[in-house]
Design a protein around this motif. Structure first.
Motif, PDB file in Angstrom:
ATOM      1  N   GLY A  44     -12.057  29.025  16.923  1.00 42.84           N
ATOM      2  CA  GLY A  44     -11.825  28.589  18.059  1.00 42.84           C
ATOM      3  C   GLY A  44     -12.503  27.291  18.700  1.00 42.84           C
ATOM      4  N   TYR A  45     -12.577  26.599  20.059  1.00 40.25           N
ATOM      5  CA  TYR A  45     -12.441  25.450  20.648  1.00 40.25           C
ATOM      6  C   TYR A  45     -12.959  25.974  21.798  1.00 40.25           C
ATOM      7  CZ  TYR A  45      -7.898  25.472  22.644  1.00 40.25           C
ATOM      8  OH  TYR A  45      -6.696  25.805  22.999  1.00 40.25           O
ATOM      9  N   GLY A  46     -13.454  25.010  22.697  1.00 41.24           N
ATOM     10  CA  GLY A  46     -14.006  24.559  24.010  1.00 41.24           C
ATOM     11  C   GLY A  46     -14.960  23.921  24.678  1.00 41.24           C
ATOM     12  N   ASN A  47     -15.253  24.212  25.828  1.00 41.23           N
ATOM     13  CA  ASN A  47     -16.871  22.825  26.063  1.00 41.23           C
ATOM     14  C   ASN A  47     -17.564  24.103  27.249  1.00 41.23           C
ATOM     15  OD1 ASN A  47     -15.904  23.921  29.034  1.00 41.23           O
ATOM     16  ND2 ASN A  47     -14.242  22.844  28.968  1.00 41.23           N
ATOM     17  N   PRO A  48     -18.410  23.452  27.455  1.00 42.55           N
ATOM     18  CA  PRO A  48     -19.740  24.307  27.330  1.00 42.55           C
ATOM     19  C   PRO A  48     -19.455  25.055  28.533  1.00 42.55           C
ATOM     20  CG  PRO A  48     -20.643  21.828  27.705  1.00 42.55           C
ATOM     21  CD  PRO A  48     -19.059  21.523  27.090  1.00 42.55           C
ATOM     22  N   ARG A  49     -18.389  25.138  29.744  1.00 41.85           N
ATOM     23  CA  ARG A  49     -18.056  26.267  30.490  1.00 41.85           C
ATOM     24  C   ARG A  49     -17.164  26.799  30.210  1.00 41.85           C
ATOM     25  NH1 ARG A  49     -17.235  20.893  31.663  1.00 41.85           N
ATOM     26  NH2 ARG A  49     -15.075  21.191  32.408  1.00 41.85           N
ATOM     27  N   GLN A  50     -16.393  26.472  29.067  1.00 40.66           N
ATOM     28  CA  GLN A  50     -15.646  27.572  28.790  1.00 40.66           C
ATOM     29  C   GLN A  50     -15.646  27.805  27.421  1.00 40.66           C
ATOM     30  OE1 GLN A  50     -11.040  27.669  30.689  1.00 40.66           O
ATOM     31  NE2 GLN A  50     -11.050  25.611  30.581  1.00 40.66           N
ATOM     32  N   ALA A  51     -14.559  28.358  26.858  1.00 40.45           N
ATOM     33  CA  ALA A  51     -13.800  28.804  25.257  1.00 40.45           C
ATOM     34  C   ALA A  51     -13.610  29.380  24.772  1.00 40.45           C
ATOM     35  CB  ALA A  51     -15.570  28.816  24.530  1.00 40.45           C
ATOM     36  N   VAL A  52     -12.655  29.461  23.966  1.00 44.59           N
ATOM     37  CA  VAL A  52     -11.965  30.992  23.415  1.00 44.59           C
ATOM     38  C   VAL A  52     -12.453  30.907  22.028  1.00 44.59           C
ATOM     39  CG1 VAL A  52      -9.847  29.231  22.149  1.00 44.59           C
ATOM     40  CG2 VAL A  52      -9.367  31.538  22.717  1.00 44.59           C
ATOM     41  N   ILE A  53     -12.188  32.140  21.602  1.00 45.97           N
ATOM     42  CA  ILE A  53     -12.844  33.480  20.867  1.00 45.97           C
ATOM     43  C   ILE A  53     -11.476  33.624  20.303  1.00 45.97           C
ATOM     44  CG2 ILE A  53     -13.912  35.207  19.057  1.00 45.97           C
ATOM     45  CD1 ILE A  53     -16.313  34.991  21.532  1.00 45.97           C
ATOM     46  N   LYS A  54     -10.910  33.129  18.657  1.00 50.98           N
ATOM     47  CA  LYS A  54      -9.697  33.927  18.738  1.00 50.98           C
ATOM     48  C   LYS A  54      -9.790  34.363  16.853  1.00 50.98           C
ATOM     49  CE  LYS A  54      -6.566  31.080  18.210  1.00 50.98           C
ATOM     50  NZ  LYS A  54      -5.378  31.828  19.318  1.00 50.98           N
ATOM     51  N   ALA A  55      -9.474  35.704  16.634  1.00 51.53           N
ATOM     52  CA  ALA A  55      -9.159  36.389  15.534  1.00 51.53           C
ATOM     53  C   ALA A  55      -7.592  36.638  15.321  1.00 51.53           C
ATOM     54  CB  ALA A  55     -10.167  36.989  15.182  1.00 51.53           C
ATOM     55  N   ARG A  56      -7.472  37.948  14.640  1.00 49.61           N
ATOM     56  CA  ARG A  56      -6.784  39.171  14.370  1.00 49.61           C
ATOM     57  C   ARG A  56      -7.507  40.259  13.120  1.00 49.61           C
ATOM     58  NH1 ARG A  56      -0.030  37.634  12.191  1.00 49.61           N
ATOM     59  NH2 ARG A  56       0.827  38.267  13.755  1.00 49.61           N
ATOM     60  N   VAL A  57      -6.395  41.026  13.959  1.00 53.34           N
ATOM     61  CA  VAL A  57      -6.951  42.426  13.132  1.00 53.34           C
ATOM     62  C   VAL A  57      -5.147  42.725  12.345  1.00 53.34           C
ATOM     63  CG1 VAL A  57      -7.884  44.835  13.320  1.00 53.34           C
ATOM     64  CG2 VAL A  57      -8.008  42.872  14.890  1.00 53.34           C
ATOM     65  N   LEU A  58      -5.854  43.057  10.412  1.00 49.00           N
ATOM     66  CA  LEU A  58      -4.866  43.248  10.229  1.00 49.00           C
ATOM     67  C   LEU A  58      -4.988  43.810   9.065  1.00 49.00           C
ATOM     68  CD1 LEU A  58      -3.680  39.304   9.599  1.00 49.00           C
ATOM     69  CD2 LEU A  58      -2.621  40.952  10.555  1.00 49.00           C
ATOM     70  N   GLY A  98     -24.656  34.985  20.896  1.00 48.34           N
ATOM     71  CA  GLY A  98     -26.183  34.752  21.343  1.00 48.34           C
ATOM     72  C   GLY A  98     -26.431  36.350  21.725  1.00 48.34           C
ATOM     73  N   GLU A  99     -27.230  36.157  22.848  1.00 49.31           N
ATOM     74  CA  GLU A  99     -27.556  37.336  23.802  1.00 49.31           C
ATOM     75  C   GLU A  99     -25.989  38.229  24.435  1.00 49.31           C
ATOM     76  OE1 GLU A  99     -30.714  38.740  23.022  1.00 49.31           O
ATOM     77  OE2 GLU A  99     -30.793  37.719  21.948  1.00 49.31           O
ATOM     78  N   HIS A 100     -25.360  36.739  23.958  1.00 53.64           N
ATOM     79  CA  HIS A 100     -23.524  37.749  25.460  1.00 53.64           C
ATOM     80  C   HIS A 100     -23.346  38.296  24.399  1.00 53.64           C
ATOM     81  CE1 HIS A 100     -25.631  35.077  27.825  1.00 53.64           C
ATOM     82  NE2 HIS A 100     -25.207  34.684  28.319  1.00 53.64           N
ATOM     83  N   ARG A 101     -22.362  39.459  25.298  1.00 55.73           N
ATOM     84  CA  ARG A 101     -21.682  40.267  24.497  1.00 55.73           C
ATOM     85  C   ARG A 101     -20.474  40.263  25.618  1.00 55.73           C
ATOM     86  NH1 ARG A 101     -25.408  40.055  21.962  1.00 55.73           N
ATOM     87  NH2 ARG A 101     -26.705  41.468  21.184  1.00 55.73           N
ATOM     88  N   TRP A 102     -18.913  40.190  24.447  1.00 56.06           N
ATOM     89  CA  TRP A 102     -17.799  40.193  25.202  1.00 56.06           C
ATOM     90  C   TRP A 102     -17.025  41.824  24.809  1.00 56.06           C
ATOM     91  CZ3 TRP A 102     -19.496  35.852  24.340  1.00 56.06           C
ATOM     92  CH2 TRP A 102     -20.034  34.655  25.443  1.00 56.06           C
ATOM     93  N   GLU A 103     -16.279  42.319  25.450  1.00 52.76           N
ATOM     94  CA  GLU A 103     -15.173  43.087  24.586  1.00 52.76           C
ATOM     95  C   GLU A 103     -14.114  42.625  24.531  1.00 52.76           C
ATOM     96  OE1 GLU A 103     -14.099  48.144  24.497  1.00 52.76           O
ATOM     97  OE2 GLU A 103     -15.699  47.674  24.425  1.00 52.76           O
ATOM     98  N   VAL A 116     -14.125  32.935  27.081  1.00 57.28           N
ATOM     99  CA  VAL A 116     -15.236  33.517  28.010  1.00 57.28           C
ATOM    100  C   VAL A 116     -16.090  32.298  28.493  1.00 57.28           C
ATOM    101  CG1 VAL A 116     -15.550  34.682  25.884  1.00 57.28           C
ATOM    102  CG2 VAL A 116     -16.538  32.950  25.113  1.00 57.28           C
ATOM    103  N   GLU A 117     -17.612  32.581  28.620  1.00 52.33           N
ATOM    104  CA  GLU A 117     -18.759  30.834  29.325  1.00 52.33           C
ATOM    105  C   GLU A 117     -19.466  31.289  28.215  1.00 52.33           C
ATOM    106  OE1 GLU A 117     -21.435  29.540  32.706  1.00 52.33           O
ATOM    107  OE2 GLU A 117     -19.943  31.452  32.603  1.00 52.33           O
ATOM    108  N   PRO A 118     -19.672  29.729  27.568  1.00 52.35           N
ATOM    109  CA  PRO A 118     -20.751  30.218  26.373  1.00 52.35           C
ATOM    110  C   PRO A 118     -22.266  30.323  26.728  1.00 52.35           C
ATOM    111  CG  PRO A 118     -19.219  27.930  26.029  1.00 52.35           C
ATOM    112  CD  PRO A 118     -18.628  28.800  27.493  1.00 52.35           C
ATOM    113  N   PRO A 119     -22.696  31.137  25.700  1.00 53.31           N
ATOM    114  CA  PRO A 119     -24.364  30.973  26.156  1.00 53.31           C
ATOM    115  C   PRO A 119     -25.404  29.614  26.550  1.00 53.31           C
ATOM    116  CG  PRO A 119     -24.259  31.377  24.196  1.00 53.31           C
ATOM    117  CD  PRO A 119     -22.924  31.381  24.491  1.00 53.31           C
TER     118      PRO A 119
END
Length: 386
Positions: A44-58, A98-103, A116-119
Motif C-alpha cells: 500500500g501507500y499514502g502520506n501521514p494523513r491518509q494511506a491505503v491498505i491493500k490485499a486480496r483473499v483467495l 500499531g495500536e490502531h484497528r480497522w475492519e 485509513v489515517e496512519p497512527p
C-alpha cells in the motif's frame, strides 16, 4: 474523461459468474473439499494523513515456491494456479497498525482496499500492517503483514514507472513471446533492462542520498502476477514499490484485457491525488501507449511532472514521428519528454537536472555493463541448449 458504462448483459454475466464461484467454494468447503482461504497482501501507500491498505483473499492453491520449480511443466502448473484463482468475496479482514484497528470487507473479486489515517507513530518509508482473516474462519490463525509506503517530508519527488519493456524485457508487442513470458517463465530467468536497478536506486535516494523518494510500478499485467513481479524486483535488487496492476477476466466494467491501457491513467491519477504535494518523474517505453498517457497527465497536473523518460524499444513504422509530436505537446505544457536508448543516458540527464548525484551515474554505467555481460552469457546458453 468519463468511462462508457458497461452493457447490462456484461454486469449480469459478472454477477452470475462470481455468485456461482462463491457458492461453489462454500459448498466445497462444507463438504471438506475446498482449500482454506489465504490473505495475499499487496504493497500500500499514502502520506501521514491518509494511506491505503491493500490485499486480496483467495482460496489457497499452494503454488510451489520458485526454488522448488525446476522444469517447464512446473512453471506452467504454477502459472495456471496463479491465473485459475477462486476469489473470496465479502471476507472480513482486521487490520492492525500499531495500536490502531480497522475492519474491512473484500469486494466481489476478493480485493480489500482500506483507506485509513496512519497512527501518529507511523514513519516515512515502509510500515508493516498486520492483517488477520476474521471470516470465513481460517483453519488456524491466518495473519500476514502488508507493507505500506508513506511519503514523508524528506521526499523530493516520486517516480511512476511502467514495468513491461521499461523495467523487464518482455517483448510485449510480440503476442507469442508475451504469452511465453506470462505463462511459462520464472522471474529467475527473466532479466531487467541493463542498469535499471542502479538508476532506480539513485532516483529513490535523490540528490541528498537519503531522500526516500517513493517509486510506484504501474502495469497492464494481471494481479495474478503480483507475487511473480514482486519476487523479480527483490531478486534483481530493484527498489520495492507498490505494484498497481490490472484485473483480468470478466469484471463489472467489462472484459479485460481489452483494447488500450487506459486503466494506467486511473492508477496514476489516484497516485497524483493522494500525494498531491510531490512532483513526479514518469518512466515508460515507446512500444505501447505510455507517452500518450503521460502527455495526458502532464496536461491534467500542470507543474507536477518534472520529466517523462521514454525508453526506445521495437515499435511500428511511424512511431518516431508520433513521439516527436507528443514531446512537443509536453514541452508546450511546461514539462519535458526525453527518449533514451539506454539507462545511462537517462541517468546523466537526471544528474544534470540535480535529481540524482553525479557519482550515481558511474554506478549505473557499471551495472549496465554487468547486465549486458549477463544477457550475452544467457543468450549463448540458450543457443547452445536449443
Amino acid at each position: 474523461m468519463s468511462r462508457k458504462p458497461p452493457h447490462p448483459l456484461v454486469k449480469l454475466a459478472f454477477h452470475v459468474e462470481h455468485n456461482v464461484e462463491s457458492w461453489g467454494w462454500r459448498v466445497r468447503r462444507k463438504l471438506g473439499l475446498a482449500r482454506p482461504p489465504r490473505i495475499l497482501p499487496y504493497r500500500g501507500y499514502g502520506n501521514p494523513r491518509q494511506a491505503v491498505i491493500k490485499a486480496r483473499v483467495l482460496e489457497n492453491r499452494h503454488v510451489r515456491p520458485p526454488w522448488k520449480r525446476h522444469t517447464l511443466l512446473g512453471s506452467a502448473v504454477a502459472s495456471w494456479k496463479r491465473y485459475n484463482t477462486v476469489e473470496i468475496p465479502r471476507a472480513r479482514v482486521l487490520a492492525r497498525w500499531g495500536e490502531h484497528r480497522w475492519e474491512g470487507t473484500t469486494d466481489e473479486e476478493g480485493f480489500l482496499e482500506l483507506w485509513v489515517e496512519p497512527p501518529p507513530e507511523a514513519r516515512a518509508g515502509w510500515n508493516d500492517v498486520e492483517l488477520e482473516l476474521l471470516s470465513p474462519s481460517p483453519e488456524g490463525v491466518e495473519r500476514v503483514r502488508a507493507p505500506v509506503l508513506l511519503a514523508g517530508p524528506e521526499a523530493q519527488f516520486g517516480v511512476i514507472s511502467d514495468i513491461d519493456d521499461t523495467v523487464i524485457v518482455t517483448n510485449v508487442t510480440n503476442f507469442l513471446k508475451r504469452a511465453w513470458t506470462l505463462f511459462l517463465t520464472e522471474h529467475r530467468t527473466r532479466l531487467p533492462f541493463e542498469g535499471v536497478d542502479a538508476f532506480y536506486e539513485a532516483l529513490h535516494l535523490g540528490s541528498s542520498g537519503s531522500a526516500v523518494n517513493p517509486i510506484f510500478y504501474v502495469s497492464s499485467s494481471p494481479w495474478n502476477l503480483y507475487e511473480h513481479l514482486d519476487e523479480f524486483l527483490q531478486l534483481h535488487r530493484i527498489p520495492a514499490g507498490p505494484l498497481l496492476l490490472r484485473d483480468w477476466g470478466l469484471s463489472r466494467t467489462g472484459f479485460a484485457p481489452g483494447g488500450g491501457h487506459g486503466h494506467k491513467l486511473e492508477k496514476i491519477r489516484g497516485l497524483m491525488g493522494t500525494l498531491e504535494s510531490l512532483p513526479f518523474l514518469l518512466i515508460g517505453d515507446s512500444g505501447q501507449e505510455d507517452a500518450e498517457h503521460y502527455r495526458t497527465i502532464v496536461r491534467e497536473f500542470p507543474g507536477r511532472i518534472r520529466c517523462v523518460y521514454i525508453r526506445n524499444v521495437w515499435h511500428r513504422a511511424g512511431r518516431e514521428k508520433e513521439l516527436a509530436f507528443i514531446a512537443a505537446d509536453i514541452r508546450a505544457a511546461g514539462s519535458e519528454m526525453l527518449t533514451v536508448d539506454d539507462t545511462v543516458t537517462a541517468a546523466r540527464h537526471a544528474a544534470s537536472q540535480g535529481w540524482i548525484r553525479w557519482q550515481e551515474v558511474a554506478e549505473v554505467q557499471a551495472h549496465q555493463a554487468e547486465d549486458v555481460q549477463a544477457r550475452t552469457l544467457l543468450d549463448k546458453l540458450d543457443r547452445e541448449h536449443g
